[in-house]
Design an enzyme around this catalytic site. Structure first.
Site, PDB file in Angstrom:
ATOM      1  N   SER A 147       0.857  -1.186   0.000  1.00 21.78           N
ATOM      2  CA  SER A 147       0.000   0.000   0.000  1.00 21.78           C
ATOM      3  C   SER A 147       0.887   1.228   0.000  1.00 21.78           C
ATOM      4  CB  SER A 147      -0.877  -0.004   1.259  1.00 21.78           C
ATOM      5  OG  SER A 147      -1.505   1.243   1.456  1.00 21.78           O
ATOM      6  N   TYR A 160      -1.357   0.530  10.671  1.00 26.69           N
ATOM      7  CA  TYR A 160      -1.420   0.056   9.287  1.00 26.69           C
ATOM      8  C   TYR A 160      -0.157   0.454   8.523  1.00 26.69           C
ATOM      9  CZ  TYR A 160      -3.472  -0.909   4.679  1.00 26.69           C
ATOM     10  OH  TYR A 160      -3.736  -1.398   3.410  1.00 26.69           O
TER      11      TYR A 160
END
Length: 263
Positions: A147, A160
Site C-alpha cells: 500500500s 497500518y
C-alpha cells in the site's frame, strides 16, 4: 492495460497461481482477471460462501484458508501439490487489511497485532511454504500487495503504516535472497481504492466509510488493481516490476486528494 505474455500460457500448459484474500475486493478481482487471462487459479480466503460464488463466476479452484494458521496453510500446500503437481507459477499475496484509525496515544494493540499477523506474517507464511513449488516451476513469481501506507505515515494510520511497511521490507529482502533464482518478487502499492469492504472493516460504520471517498472523482477500483497485477505477472519473465505505486488521478499523495463538491 493488456496482457503482454499471456500467450505463453495458451501455447503450453496454463500458468498457475494461488491468490489469497480472494473473497472480496482486489483479491477477488485478481483471481477473476487471471482466470480470464488463461491461468489456472486456486483462489483462497476464509469465507467459503464467497469462494463458492467466485468459483461459479470465474471457474477458479477454491479453498478455505486462514493465512494466519499453520495447519490451514499446510492444507493449501497439499492442495497445490494435488492440483498443480507441486509446481506453481505465482503466489499473489492480497490477504490483509486495516483495523482501526486511532492515534498512537490511543492505540488498540490487539488490532495492531492482528494487522501484523494478517498482512506481514500471513504473506510470509504462505510464501515460505510455497517457495519450493515456485522453484519447481522454473518460472515463479511472488507478488505482494502492499500500500502507499508503506511509503508515508499519516495521522491515525501508524498501525497500518507499520504493517504495510513490514510487508514492503519482506518483499525487498526476499528479492535480494532470491537473486539468481527463476523467481520474480513484485510489489504493487495501491493508493485510494474504493472496494466494498476495506474502509467499512477499518471504520466499522457505513457512513464513515463512504466519507473517505466524498468528492473524489474516480477512486481506483479493485479491477484497476487487478489490471496492474495481471500486467506484472504476464510480462516477459525477465522483466521484473520491483515496485509499482498506483493511485487515482485525484490523489497526488497520501495527504493531497482533490475533492469536488457534489460528488
Amino acid at each position: 492495460m493488456t496482457s503482454t505474455a499471456s500467450s505463453s500460457a495458451s501455447s503450453a500448459a496454463p500458468l498457475t497461481a494461488v491468490v489469497t484474500g480472494a473473497s472480496s475486493g482486489i483479491g477477488r478481482a485478481s483471481a477473476v482477471r487471471l482466470a480470464a487471462d488463461g491461468w489456472r487459479v486456486l483462489a483462497v480466503a476464509r469465507r467459503e460462501d464467497r469462494l463458492a460464488s467466485l468459483a461459479e463466476e470465474s471457474g477458479c479452484e477454491t479453498l478455505a484458508v486462514d493465512v494466519t494458521d499453520d495447519d490451514s496453510v499446510a492444507a493449501l500446500v497439499a492442495r497445490v501439490d494435488e492440483l498443480f503437481d507441486g509446481r506453481l507459477n505465482a503466489v499473489v499475496n492480497v490477504a490483509g487489511g486495516a483495523f482501526g484509525q486511532e492515534p498512537v496515544a490511543e492505540a488498540d494493540l490487539d488490532a495492531w497485532q492482528r494487522m501484523y499477523e494478517v498482512n506481514v506474517l500471513g504473506a510470509a507464511r504462505v510464501t515460505r511454504e510455497l517457495l519450493p513449488a515456485l522453484h519447481a516451476s522454473g518460472r515463479g513469481d511472488v507478488l505482494v500487495l502492499s500500500s502507499t501506507a508503506a511509503q508515508g505515515a499519516y495521522e491515525g494510520g501508524a498501525g497500518y503504516n507499520a504493517a504495510k511497511a513490514g510487508e514492503h521490507m519482506l518483499a525487498s529482502a526476499l528479492r535480494l535472497e532470491l537473486n539468481g533464482a527463476p523467481i520474480r518478487v513484485i510489489e504493487i502499492a495501491p493508493g485510494m481504492v474504493r472496494t466494498e469492504e476495506f474502509s467499512l472493516v477499518r471504520l466499522g460504520d457505513t457512513e464513515r466509510a463512504e466519507k473517505v471517498y466524498d468528492g473524489v472523482e474516480q477512486p481506483l477500483t479493485a479491477e484497476d488493481c487487478a489490471d496492474v497485477i495481471s500486467y506484472a505477472l504476464n510480462a516477459p519473465h525477465h522483466v521484473n516490476l520491483d515496485l509499482v505505486t498506483v493511485r487515482p488521478l485525484a490523489q497526488a499523495a497520501q495527504h493531497k486528494v482533490a475533492r469536488r463538491a457534489g460528488l
